[in-house]
Design a protein around this motif. Structure first.
Motif, short mmCIF file in Angstrom:
data_model
loop_
_atom_site.label_atom_id
_atom_site.label_comp_id
_atom_site.label_asym_id
_atom_site.label_seq_id
_atom_site.Cartn_x
_atom_site.Cartn_y
_atom_site.Cartn_z
N GLU A 23 15.33 2.70 -3.44
CA GLU A 23 14.36 1.96 -4.23
C GLU A 23 13.30 1.27 -3.39
O GLU A 23 12.23 0.92 -3.88
CB GLU A 23 15.10 0.88 -5.04
CG GLU A 23 16.01 1.45 -6.12
CD GLU A 23 15.20 2.24 -7.13
OE1 GLU A 23 14.47 1.61 -7.92
OE2 GLU A 23 15.29 3.48 -7.08
N ARG A 26 9.54 2.57 -3.07
CA ARG A 26 8.82 2.45 -4.34
C ARG A 26 8.41 1.01 -4.59
O ARG A 26 7.28 0.72 -5.00
CB ARG A 26 9.70 2.95 -5.50
CG ARG A 26 9.00 2.88 -6.84
CD ARG A 26 9.83 3.53 -7.95
NE ARG A 26 11.12 2.88 -8.18
CZ ARG A 26 11.29 1.73 -8.83
NH1 ARG A 26 10.25 1.10 -9.34
NH2 ARG A 26 12.49 1.21 -8.97
N MET A 27 9.32 0.07 -4.29
CA MET A 27 9.00 -1.33 -4.52
C MET A 27 7.87 -1.79 -3.62
O MET A 27 7.02 -2.58 -4.02
CB MET A 27 10.24 -2.18 -4.30
CG MET A 27 11.38 -1.73 -5.19
SD MET A 27 12.73 -2.93 -5.25
CE MET A 27 12.09 -4.04 -6.50
N GLU A 30 4.59 -0.37 -5.05
CA GLU A 30 4.17 -1.11 -6.24
C GLU A 30 3.66 -2.50 -5.88
O GLU A 30 2.71 -3.00 -6.50
CB GLU A 30 5.34 -1.19 -7.23
CG GLU A 30 5.58 0.16 -7.90
CD GLU A 30 6.86 0.20 -8.74
OE1 GLU A 30 7.53 -0.86 -8.85
OE2 GLU A 30 7.18 1.28 -9.26
N GLU A 31 4.30 -3.10 -4.88
CA GLU A 31 3.85 -4.41 -4.43
C GLU A 31 2.41 -4.35 -3.86
O GLU A 31 1.58 -5.22 -4.17
CB GLU A 31 4.82 -4.92 -3.35
CG GLU A 31 4.57 -6.31 -2.85
CD GLU A 31 5.05 -7.39 -3.80
OE1 GLU A 31 5.63 -7.05 -4.86
OE2 GLU A 31 4.82 -8.58 -3.49
N ARG A 33 0.12 -2.13 -4.63
CA ARG A 33 -0.79 -1.86 -5.74
C ARG A 33 -1.07 -3.14 -6.52
O ARG A 33 -2.20 -3.45 -6.87
CB ARG A 33 -0.18 -0.80 -6.65
CG ARG A 33 -1.16 -0.32 -7.73
CD ARG A 33 -0.69 0.97 -8.36
NE ARG A 33 0.66 0.83 -8.92
CZ ARG A 33 1.37 1.86 -9.40
NH1 ARG A 33 0.85 3.07 -9.38
NH2 ARG A 33 2.56 1.67 -9.88
N ARG A 34 0.00 -3.91 -6.74
CA ARG A 34 -0.14 -5.15 -7.50
C ARG A 34 -1.06 -6.13 -6.76
O ARG A 34 -1.88 -6.82 -7.38
CB ARG A 34 1.25 -5.77 -7.70
CG ARG A 34 1.38 -6.71 -8.87
CD ARG A 34 2.84 -7.03 -9.18
NE ARG A 34 3.56 -7.58 -8.03
CZ ARG A 34 3.43 -8.82 -7.58
NH1 ARG A 34 2.61 -9.65 -8.17
NH2 ARG A 34 4.13 -9.23 -6.54
N TRP A 51 8.88 9.35 -7.81
CA TRP A 51 8.03 8.21 -8.14
C TRP A 51 6.69 8.25 -7.41
O TRP A 51 5.73 7.60 -7.79
CB TRP A 51 8.74 6.89 -7.83
CG TRP A 51 9.16 6.75 -6.39
CD1 TRP A 51 10.38 7.04 -5.87
CD2 TRP A 51 8.35 6.30 -5.31
NE1 TRP A 51 10.39 6.80 -4.52
CE2 TRP A 51 9.15 6.34 -4.15
CE3 TRP A 51 7.03 5.86 -5.18
CZ2 TRP A 51 8.69 5.96 -2.89
CZ3 TRP A 51 6.57 5.48 -3.92
CH2 TRP A 51 7.40 5.54 -2.80
N GLU A 54 2.51 8.83 -8.47
CA GLU A 54 1.52 7.84 -8.92
C GLU A 54 0.84 7.13 -7.76
O GLU A 54 0.05 6.21 -8.01
CB GLU A 54 2.22 6.77 -9.77
CG GLU A 54 3.02 7.28 -10.93
CD GLU A 54 3.84 6.14 -11.53
OE1 GLU A 54 3.40 4.97 -11.41
OE2 GLU A 54 4.91 6.41 -12.09
N HIS A 55 1.19 7.48 -6.56
CA HIS A 55 0.68 6.72 -5.41
C HIS A 55 -0.04 7.64 -4.43
O HIS A 55 0.18 8.85 -4.44
CB HIS A 55 1.86 6.02 -4.71
CG HIS A 55 2.59 5.04 -5.57
ND1 HIS A 55 2.20 3.72 -5.69
CD2 HIS A 55 3.65 5.19 -6.39
CE1 HIS A 55 3.03 3.10 -6.52
NE2 HIS A 55 3.92 3.96 -6.97
#
Lengths: 287, 287
Positions: A23, A26-27, A30-31, A33-34, A51, A54-55
């Motif tokens: 995981e 991915r985290m 996402e971090e 991107r956020r 996953w 999307e990146h």
């Protein structure tokens, strides 16, 4: 005359996430991107990450580090982080690019070393290219286990004794650069973690462990995860998540113990909910 | 005036062989019979030993040590040896005899300790009954591995490096009273031995280990067996035999390494023949 201002390296340069399984990568993506920080997910040959679609992804092969470093330079990467599980690759010298040929002695040494040494060598190779290594734990510091029992279920005194013995075993193993986990039940060591990882260890315990608990009515045992003593936290911090709790339950254990401040809990809310649902405790133990 | 001669304890008193699984207790019983030394095979509840039918047997239950000690006294036992694998029993206090009630704190402590501590406690209980503990290695000293490569197949340099790393791992584990074995391939630890024993460890490696060898054409890895540092050699000396060689072969390993002077080779001729037949090396390595 005042000194001219020193130009600091841009902390917001792009981040290269060298992504393995699990995981954590991915985290991290996402971090980024956020927080609107530029980033690239580096995926080496043979690793499949659903996953990642999307990146922004850079595919890479172990034998062509020159090609990878060129791509990272073009993308303005200043930092790199290693996250998730990656199997030691099988290098094909026939495919080496020029950079790999130059690095060959280092690469082969890394292949034959313990995890920590291998990661240190790989880190040095990236640093020599002007990339600074940053640990997932620094980028995701809010995921590092804070001390305390996180679940409704509490560890018993016997569970706490098992955790203390497991911590001593993991520390001893860490001194020879092996593993970050152990399973102990009623003082008996049922497994230690080797390169196959936590899930393989818990599966071994699920299949073989039960008859070796001296008292069938006694403590079921604990999984303990802790970083190696003296390990380079920039690279290989241990992590658990909901799947770890489920596997510990399948192995018949009473709970999961992580070293407070030294282990990432991925999806904390979901991990705690899963443990509560299964009746396991989750305890971030102070070392 | 000369001192009156001191009466030494009779070294040829009967020997109690507390028998667990494996080849060692059978070899001890046969050795006694061959040397015409009186002996008894003590078999605790739950252990089935088909070979024991030909020998004098005392059945025993863990909860009734008083009964056992009375039987050993009647048979003139002066020495006791512990041999073979015995699972930690599940004690039923309802069945305790008077001696067990008196020993209860010790018994429960033994149940919850590491192997070495448990054996030390059990040894002390027997010694308090006037029985001296003698190690299988003293009774079977001709089976202790002498240094050297015993097979036609020789270990390669890579195998020797794997053996050195495995020895360091076993030593570190031994310091926390865990295991007497490890599997290392190309510097990577594929397993350490926990209470389930060598065969369970090798089965784990057979099922999970292969993909973690960095170089598929490289060294296959070694099983190393060694006594724990500082362990009480009177009780729990590690042993290998033909079955160990076969299991190491099934796990895809190149050979078996034992610590010279610290491991028993049961059925040496057959063990060497099996290794030669399977193309494995058997190496008694000096520590």
């Amino acid at each position: 005359m005042p000194a001219s201002p020193v130009r600091k390296p841009d902390p917001a340069g792009a981040l290269a996430i060298v992504a393995g399984t699990g995981e954590l990568p991915r985290m991290l993506a996402e971090e980024c991107r956020r927080r609107k920080r530029p980033y690239l997910v580096v995926i080496f040959e043979g690793i499949r990450l659903s996953w990642a679609e999307e990146h922004p992804v850079v595919p890479a092969v172990f034998e062509k580090p020159g090609k990878l470093f060129a791509a990272l330079r073009r993308a303005g990467c200043t930092q790199v982080t290693f996250a998730g599980g990656v199997r030691r690759p099988r290098l094909s010298p026939m495919r080496f690019d020029l950079k790999a040929i130059r690095l060959a002695p280092l690469l082969f040494r890394a292949m034959r070393s313990g995890d920590d040494t291998a990661l240190r060598i790989v880190s040095e190779i990236f640093e020599a290219e002007g990339l600074s290594i940053v640990g997932a734990h620094r980028l995701l510091s809010h995921l590092i286990a804070r001390p305390g029992v996180l679940t409704r279920t509490q560890p018993s005194d016997a569970d706490r004794q098992d955790a203390a013995r497991a911590a001593a075993i993991v520390q001893a193993l860490g001194q020879v650069d092996v593993g970050q986990g152990a399973v102990v039940a009623q003082g008996i060591c049922l497994a230690t973690e080797s390169i196959q990882g936590t899930d393989a260890m818990l599966d071994f315990v699920a299949r073989t462990g039960a008859p070796f608990r001296p008292d069938p009515e006694g403590a079921n045992g604990v999984l303990l995860k802790a970083p190696k003593p003296g390990q380079d936290w920039r690279t290989d911090l241990p992590a658990i998540g909901p799947q770890t709790v489920a596997a510990a339950h399948a192995a018949g254990l009473a709970g999961v113990v992580v070293q407070a401040g030294g282990v990432l809990i991925l999806g904390e809310a979901e991990t705690i909910a899963r443990a509560d649902q299964l009746g396991l405790f989750l305890w971030a133990r102070e070392p």
